[in-house]
Design an enzyme around this catalytic site. Structure first.
Site, mmCIF file in Angstrom:
data_model
loop_
_atom_site.group_PDB
_atom_site.id
_atom_site.type_symbol
_atom_site.label_atom_id
_atom_site.label_comp_id
_atom_site.label_asym_id
_atom_site.label_seq_id
_atom_site.Cartn_x
_atom_site.Cartn_y
_atom_site.Cartn_z
ATOM 1 N N GLY A 163 2.928 1.099 -1.878
ATOM 2 C CA GLY A 163 2.014 0.324 -2.906
ATOM 3 C C GLY A 163 2.058 -1.118 -3.744
ATOM 4 N N GLU A 274 -3.382 4.546 6.063
ATOM 5 C CA GLU A 274 -3.883 2.680 5.330
ATOM 6 C C GLU A 274 -3.691 1.578 6.634
ATOM 7 O OE1 GLU A 274 -1.966 1.310 1.794
ATOM 8 O OE2 GLU A 274 -2.624 2.695 0.768
ATOM 9 N N GLU A 287 0.522 1.881 6.812
ATOM 10 C CA GLU A 287 1.618 2.541 6.590
ATOM 11 C C GLU A 287 0.435 4.393 6.083
ATOM 12 O OE1 GLU A 287 2.948 1.569 3.015
ATOM 13 O OE2 GLU A 287 1.637 1.929 2.130
ATOM 14 N N ASN A 289 0.576 7.087 3.199
ATOM 15 C CA ASN A 289 0.893 7.671 2.100
ATOM 16 C C ASN A 289 0.836 9.521 1.686
ATOM 17 O OD1 ASN A 289 1.299 4.752 0.452
ATOM 18 N ND2 ASN A 289 -0.594 5.021 1.682
ATOM 19 N N ARG A 291 1.081 11.660 -0.163
ATOM 20 C CA ARG A 291 0.641 12.518 -1.288
ATOM 21 C C ARG A 291 -1.094 12.206 -1.561
ATOM 22 N NH1 ARG A 291 -0.148 7.551 -3.297
ATOM 23 N NH2 ARG A 291 2.234 6.050 -3.306
#
Length: 446
Positions: A163, A274, A287, A289, A291
């Site tokens: 993030g 990403e 990366e 994520n 979720r």
């Protein structure tokens, strides 16, 4: 599933409740002392105090949350995003207590949560990664040798980070020597892991991500890409789908790479791959994520699908509702993260939300964390709401966004609404030819 405990707060908790109500699933909300008056607490079927305002004394109390879920007869835990959503140990504990975790397996979360391991895994899958160290770096001297080989500027990143947290741009060895030790210390404090690594900094880059979904039956699909290049402090502020300027060939390639990555790791449930993209549209893995993303609404807008419903069905062992060829995109959607913050310096602005009014529109969705009269505290991310607009094309969506922000009124705290009003009328943004340096280089800030 008949009852789900939501291990989160704010707008994402409200979003999950919305779908559960449609599916006739009961919901259990948890709240800290700071959040007891928020909308999601009232919307849930059952609500329970979980602790004091600091996250370490409330939303990160894994054992207390699981005890509550078992006591109240929950069938599953939905983690939302942040907090415990990418904590592999929490997933294991959830399953040990006989509960379903609405998300990917703990093994995938663990593998993808460590950025060094994730890079190696993607290389094994044949996915391009940003040139970098490829391993955790122990000393500043070791880092200096690697940085010289890669070539400055470089990004120093926390292996357990995400993030945009724990990232630093370094222009020289002097910069590296100044921040290396403190970066490891900060990584340990934030993520419980002091490992750091280096990646080549790609200037004039774009941040493109692909929504993926997998099930227990070996299927994986993408739900197209999102453009997330409007950022401050390496954190997203505006997202849109589809990307306004990449070629159709690049779209096919990047979405295909994301599905390839999902299949390689045996992905299940909702996730996002990403990528960072250079000026020539060469993309590199950044990366994964593991979720639901904050910006999932823009994907829902262009596909007319309910991603939370898909999550629940996948967690319940069902086959994905649609095959890849059946998933369609139509129109354009943009999401604006409305923060309680100074729109110039981007400093949080906690306080009482004295007024919060906004227009009603058929193609406009507002996911709220707070409503009028609520106190925005300094304990959490200062996200007031997410404003999501849809149009039959990007120009129409921008027109609606401009109309929305002309009619949003926030009093009691500062917000970035004035900034959004400028952005949607800015020629560079309207052209779609912007990158991650847009806010830093634009004259509209200030």
């Amino acid at each position: 599933m008949k009852k789900i405990l939501i291990a989160n707060r704010g707008e994402i908790a409200s979003r999950i409740i919305e779908t559960c109500q449609k599916m006739q699933i009961e919901t259990i909300a948890i709240y800290s002392d700071a959040d007891q008056d928020l909308p999601y607490v009232k919307a849930a079927d059952y609500s329970f105090r979980i602790g004091e305002a600091p996250v370490a004394k409330s939303y990160l109390l894994a054992d207390d949350i699981l005890d509550l879920a078992v006591r109240e007869g929950a069938d599953a835990i939905h983690p939302g995003y942040g907090f415990l959503s990418e904590n592999s140990e929490f997933v294991k504990k959830t399953e040990q207590r006989g509960l379903v975790f609405i998300g990917p397996p703990s093994s995938v979360i663990e593998k993808m949560g460590d950025k060094v391991t994730a890079r190696k895994t993607m290389q094994e899958a044949g996915i391009p990664v940003v040139p970098g160290s490829g391993f955790a770096i122990g000393t500043v001297d070791e880092a200096a040798v690697i940085a010289e080989r890669i070539g400055y500027p470089v990004m120093l990143k926390a292996s357990g980070g995400g993030g945009g947290i724990g990232m630093q741009l370094l222009e020289s060895r002097e910069d590296l020597e100044k921040v290396f030790v403190s970066a490891k210390t900060r990584a340990k404090a934030y993520f419980g892991n002091d490992e750091v690594f280096l990646e080549k900094y790609i200037s004039e880059s774009r941040h493109i991500e692909v929504q993926i979904f997998g099930d227990d039956h070996g299927h994986a699909v993408h739900l197209f890409e999102r453009e997330c290049s409007v950022q401050r402090r390496n954190q997203k502020v505006i997202e849109e789908a589809p990307s306004p300027s990449i070629s159709e060939e690049t779209r096919r390639n990047i979405c295909g790479a994301a599905v390839k990555a999902a299949l390689h790791v045996g992905y299940r449930n909702a996730g996002t791959v990403e990528f960072i993209m250079d000026e020539k549209e060469q993309f590199y893995f950044l990366e994964m994520n593991t979720r639901l993303q904050v910006e999932h609404r823009v994907t829902e807008m262009i596909t007319s699908l309910d991603l939370v419903k898909w999550q629940i069905l996948a967690a319940d062992g069902k086959v994905l509702p649609l095959s890849q060829s059946e998933i369609r995109k139509l129109g354009h959607a943009l999401e604006f993260r409305i923060y309680a913050e100074d729109p110039v310096r981007f400093i949080p602005s906690p306080g009482k939300l004295n007024a919060f009014t906004y227009p009603e529109h058929a193609d406009f969705v507002l996911d709220r964390t707070y409503e009028e009269g609520n106190q925005i505290t300094p304990f959490y991310d200062p996200l007031i709401a997410k404003a999501v607009v849809y149009g039959e094309n990007r120009d129409k969506a921008l027109e609606k966004a401009s109309e929305v922000f002309e009619n949003v009124r926030i009093e009691g705290v500062k917000s970035n609404v004035p900034l959004f009003s400028k952005i949607v009328k800015d020629d560079v943004f309207k052209s779609g030819q912007y990158n991650t340096s847009y806010l830093q280089q634009s004259k509209i800030v200030g």
